[in-house]
Design a protein around this motif. Structure first.
Motif, PDB file in Angstrom:
ATOM      1  N   UNK A   1       0.804  -1.309   0.163  1.00 51.65           N
ATOM      2  CA  UNK A   1       0.167  -0.028   0.010  1.00 51.65           C
ATOM      3  C   UNK A   1       0.892   1.325  -0.014  1.00 51.65           C
ATOM      4  N   UNK A   2       2.024   1.396   0.943  1.00 56.36           N
ATOM      5  CA  UNK A   2       2.660   2.472   0.960  1.00 56.36           C
ATOM      6  C   UNK A   2       3.495   2.814  -0.489  1.00 56.36           C
ATOM      7  N   UNK A   3       3.895   1.611  -0.984  1.00 53.86           N
ATOM      8  CA  UNK A   3       4.664   1.870  -2.337  1.00 53.86           C
ATOM      9  C   UNK A   3       3.669   2.183  -3.284  1.00 53.86           C
ATOM     10  N   UNK A   4       2.182   1.740  -3.342  1.00 49.03           N
ATOM     11  CA  UNK A   4       1.409   2.043  -4.406  1.00 49.03           C
ATOM     12  C   UNK A   4       0.739   3.534  -4.354  1.00 49.03           C
ATOM     13  N   UNK A   5       0.749   3.871  -2.984  1.00 50.98           N
ATOM     14  CA  UNK A   5       0.325   5.402  -2.690  1.00 50.98           C
ATOM     15  C   UNK A   5       1.439   6.175  -2.934  1.00 50.98           C
ATOM     16  N   UNK A   6       2.626   6.072  -2.866  1.00 46.35           N
ATOM     17  CA  UNK A   6       3.889   6.830  -3.008  1.00 46.35           C
ATOM     18  C   UNK A   6       3.881   7.022  -4.334  1.00 46.35           C
ATOM     19  N   UNK A   7       3.966   5.962  -5.374  1.00 42.26           N
ATOM     20  CA  UNK A   7       4.192   5.869  -6.656  1.00 42.26           C
ATOM     21  C   UNK A   7       2.789   6.648  -7.156  1.00 42.26           C
ATOM     22  N   UNK A   8       1.801   6.415  -6.755  1.00 48.23           N
ATOM     23  CA  UNK A   8       0.586   7.229  -7.421  1.00 48.23           C
ATOM     24  C   UNK A   8       0.835   8.755  -7.174  1.00 48.23           C
ATOM     25  N   UNK A   9       1.319   9.099  -5.877  1.00 48.75           N
ATOM     26  CA  UNK A   9       1.441  10.422  -5.476  1.00 48.75           C
ATOM     27  C   UNK A   9       2.748  11.095  -6.437  1.00 48.75           C
TER      28      UNK A   9
END
Length: 623
Positions: free
Chosen positions: A316-324
């Protein structure tokens, strides 16, 4: 372009031209482009999450591998500790005597001994079986659950120990119905086997430690049947379905006639991940497994670390970070595009301003060129002034050295006159001795003459080195060498004045970064000031001490003279301040400047007694 330029300048606005069919085509391409970008965005976000999850999985595996030895050692340590008990008791004379000649007194004493050993060692039960398989002594003798009189011929740990000397079996207790590991050792006598000593190890403490660690830990035998475990409901379950023959073999070995060996709720999801149900719901774990080796033959230990929360968090952290990050990049691109459009609209205005700016730049350039020429002249003049200051400072230091040489000339002449007079005496004696044929005595006189000329050479070389103009080069030197040089230059004056020099050395001798000639000049200045202060003083002394303070080395010179007046101390390092009738007040100023150039310092130390004067030179220690 003409329409856009007019709009950018604000002169007028014209309605855009609309071509039939072109707007619909651009909208379609825009929709296709947005769809492609959306798909790419989803793919990147999904792939980043997968990569982060894999990394978290391997990080958990590393943690499991790091925790595995501790969990395994707790089990091995408990088993090894208990394994020694039957081995030792099998050689005990009291045990052998009781098995040879059973008696009520022997059995009672042995029961008490077994009870004490079991209590001290933390064993569950400790008992002795005779060759017929009947327990004749036990640590629980006299209790309702006493093993004494029970027949254990059916137990593998008895039959195998009688045959092989030692055995191990994991099974349920026939009396307590509690699982445990039975370790046995045969008692041998001269006439043959006398019986078997057995200790039962209930692994509750080990399993409790596993449970407290937060990990799922369990052991399995060679058929995959779970034995010791931190999840009690998994005990005597199988990691994979067993055939009827395998189940019967497992029942015979574990002596569990009614157990069906239900599969453990554990399934593999990948190389490292498994799904297990240690409690009421399924969860993901990272699992590692290793054989326990010789410590527990045939056993394999598995350790499971909860993984769902950590992997989900990492994903989740990686996906949110990537999306941001992608949103931020898109926003930056949007801003850049808008700015480029605004820049194109402003470009014409800038073109109109360029001509005016170029004209002003030409005028300003001419002014700056004139200012630069004047500034270059000022810089050259300042550099010349600084060069003159440096030259004057070096000449002043050289003059100080020559002044010092002038002050010590009389003492040096006296130092040279003594060996010269001795040389003349030895030469005359050598001539007379040679005339009368005493060649051995002549050779001794000539050797003495050579030693005297060497002494004169040392004195003159010290004077010549000190009188040279100092160079700016520095290097590692022994602080004691510079002190020896300064004392050598002033040796005549020191002797004539009757001053006692006290040297305090340290081992090993410190090495400092300095120029020996410049350091000697500082020390000579300080020594001469001390000798002047000690004139007509009773019991005059100068103490020279070395000390180390971190990366610095301190050379301290302290005399027992009358000390300095308060007004002199306040302006001690100002030029032309002196308490000598013929002094210029430049020696300490020059010495302080030389110390700074050497990367150190020169300071006056407050003695705190109103008498005596102390100065300290601090220099950097050589690496």
């Amino acid at each position: 372009m003409a329409e856009e330029e007019d709009i950018g300048n604000g002169a007028f606005q014209r309605a855009p031209l609309v071509f039939p069919g072109r707007s619909g085509g651009r909208s379609l391409w825009l929709v296709v482009l947005l769809a492609i970008l959306g798909a790419a965005l989803c793919f990147v976000v999904f792939a980043t999450g997968r990569i982060a999850g894999t990394r978290a999985e391997y990080a958990l595996r590393d943690r499991a591998l790091a925790a595995f030895p501790l969990a395994a050692d707790s089990l091995k340590g408990e088993i090894e500790k208990q394994r020694m008990i039957p081995l030792v008791l099998a050689r005990d004379g009291a045990v052998q005597e009781m098995l040879r000649s059973p008696s009520t007194a022997n059995e009672a004493a042995l029961d008490e001994k077994l009870r004490a050993i079991a209590r001290d060692a933390g064993s569950s039960i400790l008992y002795i079986i005779n060759p017929e398989g009947v327990a004749v002594a036990a640590s629980n003798a006299g209790e309702p659950t006493s093993f004494v009189g029970s027949d254990y011929r059916f137990r593998h740990y008895f039959t195998e120990a009688m045959a092989d000397g030692a055995a191990m079996q994991y099974a349920l207790g026939t009396v307590s119905a509690r699982p445990g590991l039975y370790l046995s050792s045969r008692v041998d006598g001269p006439e043959g086997p006398l019986g078997v000593v057995v200790v039962k190890v209930e692994l509750d403490r080990v399993e409790s430690r596993w449970l407290e660690s937060g990990f799922v830990v369990f052991t399995t035998d060679e058929r995959g049947v779970v034995l010791a475990t931190s999840v009690p409901q998994w005990r005597f379950g199988a990691l994979s379905p067993l055939s009827a023959k395998e189940k019967q073999t497992a029942r015979d070995r574990l002596q569990l006639p009614g157990v069906t060996f239900e599969p453990v709720p554990l399934s593999r999801r990948g190389d490292n991940l498994v799904t297990a149900t240690p409690e009421s719901r399924s969860a993901g774990f990272v699992a590692v497994s290793q054989d326990l080796g010789k410590a527990v033959p045939g056993w394999r230990m598995s350790l499971l670390i909860p993984a769902d929360a950590e992997i989900s968090s990492a994903v989740m952290t990686a996906r949110v970070t990537t999306l941001l990050a992608l949103v931020l990049v898109g926003f930056v691109i949007f801003i850049i595009v808008r700015r480029r459009r605004a820049a194109r609209q402003r470009q014409e205005v800038l073109v109109l301003l360029n001509a005016e700016l170029e004209h002003r730049v030409e005028l300003r350039t001419a002014e700056l060129q004139s200012s630069n020429e004047a500034l270059a002249g000022e810089i050259a003049e300042r550099e010349n002034a600084e060069e003159r200051v440096r030259r004057l400072r070096d000449e002043l230091a050289q003059a100080n050295r020559l002044s010092i040489l002038g002050q010590i000339t009389a003492g040096v002449a006296h130092e040279i006159n003594q060996p010269v007079a001795a040389i003349r005496t030895y030469a005359e004696n050598a001539a007379r001795l040679l005339g009368i044929g005493r060649s051995q005595d002549t050779a001794e006189n000539l050797t003495s003459i050579v030693a005297m000329t060497g002494r004169i050479g040392t004195i003159t070389e010290t004077l010549r080195s000190f009188s040279r103009r100092a160079s700016g080069s520095m290097g590692p030197i022994l602080a004691d060498d510079a002190i020896d040089g300064a004392l050598s230059l002033l040796s005549g004056r020191i002797r004539d004045s009757g001053v006692t020099i006290e040297r305090k050395r340290i081992d090993p001798p410190p090495i400092v970064m300095a120029s020996r000639m410049r350091l000697e000049q500082i020390l000579v200045n300080l020594l001469q000031n001390a000798l002047d202060a000690l004139k007509d003083q009773p019991d005059p002394r100068v103490e020279i001490a070395l000390a180390e303070n971190g990366e610095m080395v301190a050379i301290s010179l302290r005399d027992n003279g009358p000390g300095l007046a308060p007004d002199i101390r306040r302006s001690l390092f100002m030029p032309f301040v002196t308490n000598k009738e013929k002094g210029l007040g430049l020696g300490l100023v020059i010495s302080q400047e030389i110390a700074r150039e050497l990367g150190g310092s020169l300071r006056h130390d407050d003695t705190g007694h109103g008498t005596g004067t102390s100065f300290t030179v601090e220099l950097r220690r050589a690496a």
